[in-house]
Design a protein around this motif. Structure first.
Motif, PDB file in Angstrom:
ATOM      1  N   GLU A   1       1.188  -1.415  -0.025  1.00 14.60           N
ATOM      2  CA  GLU A   1       0.315   0.060   0.016  1.00 14.60           C
ATOM      3  C   GLU A   1       0.993   1.550   0.062  1.00 14.60           C
ATOM      4  O   GLU A   1       0.814   2.437  -0.833  1.00 14.60           O
ATOM      5  N   LYS A   2       2.012   0.795   0.402  1.00 13.66           N
ATOM      6  CA  LYS A   2       3.034   2.750   0.582  1.00 13.66           C
ATOM      7  C   LYS A   2       3.606   2.879  -0.589  1.00 13.66           C
ATOM      8  O   LYS A   2       3.542   3.803  -1.030  1.00 13.66           O
ATOM      9  N   GLU A   3       4.024   1.503  -1.218  1.00 17.74           N
ATOM     10  CA  GLU A   3       4.497   1.631  -2.364  1.00 17.74           C
ATOM     11  C   GLU A   3       3.512   1.878  -3.420  1.00 17.74           C
ATOM     12  O   GLU A   3       3.712   2.803  -4.763  1.00 17.74           O
ATOM     13  N   ARG A   4       2.612   1.523  -3.259  1.00 18.77           N
ATOM     14  CA  ARG A   4       1.126   1.660  -4.083  1.00 18.77           C
ATOM     15  C   ARG A   4       1.269   3.768  -4.626  1.00 18.77           C
ATOM     16  O   ARG A   4       0.971   3.917  -5.646  1.00 18.77           O
ATOM     17  N   ASN A   5       1.037   3.840  -2.849  1.00 20.26           N
ATOM     18  CA  ASN A   5       0.716   5.028  -2.684  1.00 20.26           C
ATOM     19  C   ASN A   5       1.778   6.257  -3.270  1.00 20.26           C
ATOM     20  O   ASN A   5       1.497   7.256  -3.752  1.00 20.26           O
ATOM     21  N   ILE A   6       3.151   6.097  -2.926  1.00 19.99           N
ATOM     22  CA  ILE A   6       4.479   6.506  -3.352  1.00 19.99           C
ATOM     23  C   ILE A   6       3.892   6.343  -5.170  1.00 19.99           C
ATOM     24  O   ILE A   6       5.070   6.982  -5.577  1.00 19.99           O
ATOM     25  N   ALA A   7       3.914   5.530  -5.475  1.00 19.66           N
ATOM     26  CA  ALA A   7       4.306   5.468  -7.412  1.00 19.66           C
ATOM     27  C   ALA A   7       3.051   5.806  -7.724  1.00 19.66           C
ATOM     28  O   ALA A   7       3.315   6.840  -8.380  1.00 19.66           O
ATOM     29  N   ARG A   8       2.159   5.823  -7.252  1.00 20.06           N
ATOM     30  CA  ARG A   8       0.806   7.322  -7.629  1.00 20.06           C
ATOM     31  C   ARG A   8       1.651   8.447  -7.805  1.00 20.06           C
ATOM     32  O   ARG A   8       1.294   9.147  -7.936  1.00 20.06           O
ATOM     33  N   GLU A   9       1.870   9.126  -6.070  1.00 20.90           N
ATOM     34  CA  GLU A   9       2.549  10.550  -6.289  1.00 20.90           C
ATOM     35  C   GLU A   9       3.375  10.603  -7.237  1.00 20.90           C
ATOM     36  O   GLU A   9       3.169  11.572  -7.765  1.00 20.90           O
ATOM     37  N   GLU A  10       4.636   9.443  -7.436  1.00 24.02           N
ATOM     38  CA  GLU A  10       5.380   9.576  -8.766  1.00 24.02           C
ATOM     39  C   GLU A  10       4.877   9.840 -10.242  1.00 24.02           C
ATOM     40  O   GLU A  10       5.166  10.632 -10.640  1.00 24.02           O
ATOM     41  N   LEU A  11       3.082   8.614 -10.274  1.00 26.99           N
ATOM     42  CA  LEU A  11       3.362   9.025 -11.166  1.00 26.99           C
ATOM     43  C   LEU A  11       2.246  10.436 -11.760  1.00 26.99           C
ATOM     44  O   LEU A  11       2.326  10.998 -12.800  1.00 26.99           O
ATOM     45  N   ARG A  12       1.406  11.047 -10.374  1.00 22.94           N
ATOM     46  CA  ARG A  12       0.708  11.736 -10.406  1.00 22.94           C
ATOM     47  C   ARG A  12       1.974  13.543 -10.858  1.00 22.94           C
ATOM     48  O   ARG A  12       1.571  13.987 -11.591  1.00 22.94           O
ATOM     49  N   ALA A  13       3.251  13.534  -9.725  1.00 22.73           N
ATOM     50  CA  ALA A  13       3.342  14.302 -10.508  1.00 22.73           C
ATOM     51  C   ALA A  13       4.115  14.198 -11.656  1.00 22.73           C
ATOM     52  O   ALA A  13       4.611  15.374 -13.032  1.00 22.73           O
ATOM     53  N   LYS A  14       4.849  13.229 -12.472  1.00 27.47           N
ATOM     54  CA  LYS A  14       5.350  12.551 -13.624  1.00 27.47           C
ATOM     55  C   LYS A  14       4.083  13.166 -14.572  1.00 27.47           C
ATOM     56  O   LYS A  14       4.521  13.777 -15.281  1.00 27.47           O
ATOM     57  N   ILE A  15       3.086  13.104 -14.090  1.00 27.66           N
ATOM     58  CA  ILE A  15       1.425  13.209 -15.289  1.00 27.66           C
ATOM     59  C   ILE A  15       1.396  14.911 -15.390  1.00 27.66           C
ATOM     60  O   ILE A  15       1.836  15.890 -15.996  1.00 27.66           O
ATOM     61  N   SER A  16       1.956  14.846 -13.975  1.00 29.52           N
ATOM     62  CA  SER A  16       1.964  16.910 -14.351  1.00 29.52           C
ATOM     63  C   SER A  16       2.758  17.375 -15.057  1.00 29.52           C
ATOM     64  O   SER A  16       2.713  18.565 -16.012  1.00 29.52           O
ATOM     65  N   GLU A  17       3.783  17.204 -15.040  1.00 37.70           N
ATOM     66  CA  GLU A  17       5.090  17.043 -15.735  1.00 37.70           C
ATOM     67  C   GLU A  17       5.256  17.215 -17.017  1.00 37.70           C
ATOM     68  O   GLU A  17       5.255  18.629 -18.048  1.00 37.70           O
ATOM     69  N   LEU A  18       4.390  15.974 -17.800  1.00 41.76           N
ATOM     70  CA  LEU A  18       4.387  16.060 -19.196  1.00 41.76           C
ATOM     71  C   LEU A  18       2.749  16.692 -19.753  1.00 41.76           C
ATOM     72  O   LEU A  18       3.366  17.064 -20.732  1.00 41.76           O
ATOM     73  N   THR A  19       1.807  16.690 -18.835  1.00 45.32           N
ATOM     74  CA  THR A  19       1.309  17.751 -19.042  1.00 45.32           C
ATOM     75  C   THR A  19       1.421  19.318 -19.109  1.00 45.32           C
ATOM     76  O   THR A  19       0.712  19.530 -19.865  1.00 45.32           O
ATOM     77  N   LEU A  20       2.187  19.361 -18.511  1.00 44.06           N
ATOM     78  CA  LEU A  20       3.156  21.001 -17.989  1.00 44.06           C
ATOM     79  C   LEU A  20       3.542  20.611 -19.070  1.00 44.06           C
ATOM     80  O   LEU A  20       3.832  22.287 -20.316  1.00 44.06           O
ATOM     81  N   ALA A  21       4.861  19.991 -19.901  1.00 45.43           N
ATOM     82  CA  ALA A  21       5.730  20.155 -21.542  1.00 45.43           C
ATOM     83  C   ALA A  21       4.388  20.223 -22.578  1.00 45.43           C
ATOM     84  O   ALA A  21       4.680  20.899 -23.047  1.00 45.43           O
ATOM     85  N   GLY A  22       2.755  18.922 -22.047  1.00 49.90           N
ATOM     86  CA  GLY A  22       2.442  19.079 -23.328  1.00 49.90           C
ATOM     87  C   GLY A  22       1.740  20.400 -24.105  1.00 49.90           C
ATOM     88  O   GLY A  22       2.164  21.065 -24.554  1.00 49.90           O
TER      89      GLY A  22
END
Length: 156
Positions: free
Chosen positions: A110-131
């Motif tokens: 569950e912790k790893e999933r939450n960390i992965a979600r947070e990392e994914l959200r951060a990456k998505i926001s970066e990619l969205t911003l870049a897009g």
């Protein structure tokens, strides 16, 4: 029949021989025979007592052997019960340990999933911003649009 002095002498000598034998030889022979008879009787009594003692000893030995077998069986039974108890305790302990490990692993997942979600959200926001930046061909200010980006990340 002719009785002469020789015959009478032989009778007298024979009578003296019988008296001497009866007086000096016969009593020690009779005493030896009685002593021997007494020793034989005592030996037979001792053999009889020994036979009885042997029978008692065999009976006692048999009873002690049966008691020892019963005691050994009881000890083996106690050991088996104790072994079963130890195995049961080990099973319970192993199950509890397994549950703790599974719970810990689930927590870690569950912790790893939450960390992965947070990392994914951060990456998505970066990619969205870049897009968005590429689409608009201008730089988007992250500080100005942080609230918008946070909403976007929350929805993802």
């Amino acid at each position: 029949m002719n009785f002469n002095a020789t015959f009478i002498g032989q009778i007298v000598v024979f009578a003296i021989f019988v008296l001497l034998c009866a007086k000096f030889i016969w009593p020690p022979i009779m005493a030896a025979m009685q002593s021997r008879q007494k020793k034989i009787a005592e030996g037979l009594d001792a053999a009889s007592r020994a036979t009885k003692n042997l029978e008692l000893a065999q009976h006692d030995a048999a009873s002690k052997i049966s008691e020892a077998k019963a005691s050994a069986a009881e000890i083996i039974e106690q050991a088996n019960r104790r072994a079963t108890g130890i195995v049961d305790e080990a099973k319970v302990e192993a199950e509890a340990t397994a549950k703790r490990i599974v719970a810990g692993a689930a927590s870690d997942v569950e912790k790893e999933r939450n960390i992965a979600r947070e990392e994914l959200r951060a990456k998505i926001s970066e990619l969205t911003l870049a897009g968005a930046e590429k689409i608009l061909q201008s730089e988007v200010d992250e500080k100005k649009h942080s609230e918008l980006l946070d909403k976007l990340a929350a929805t993802l």
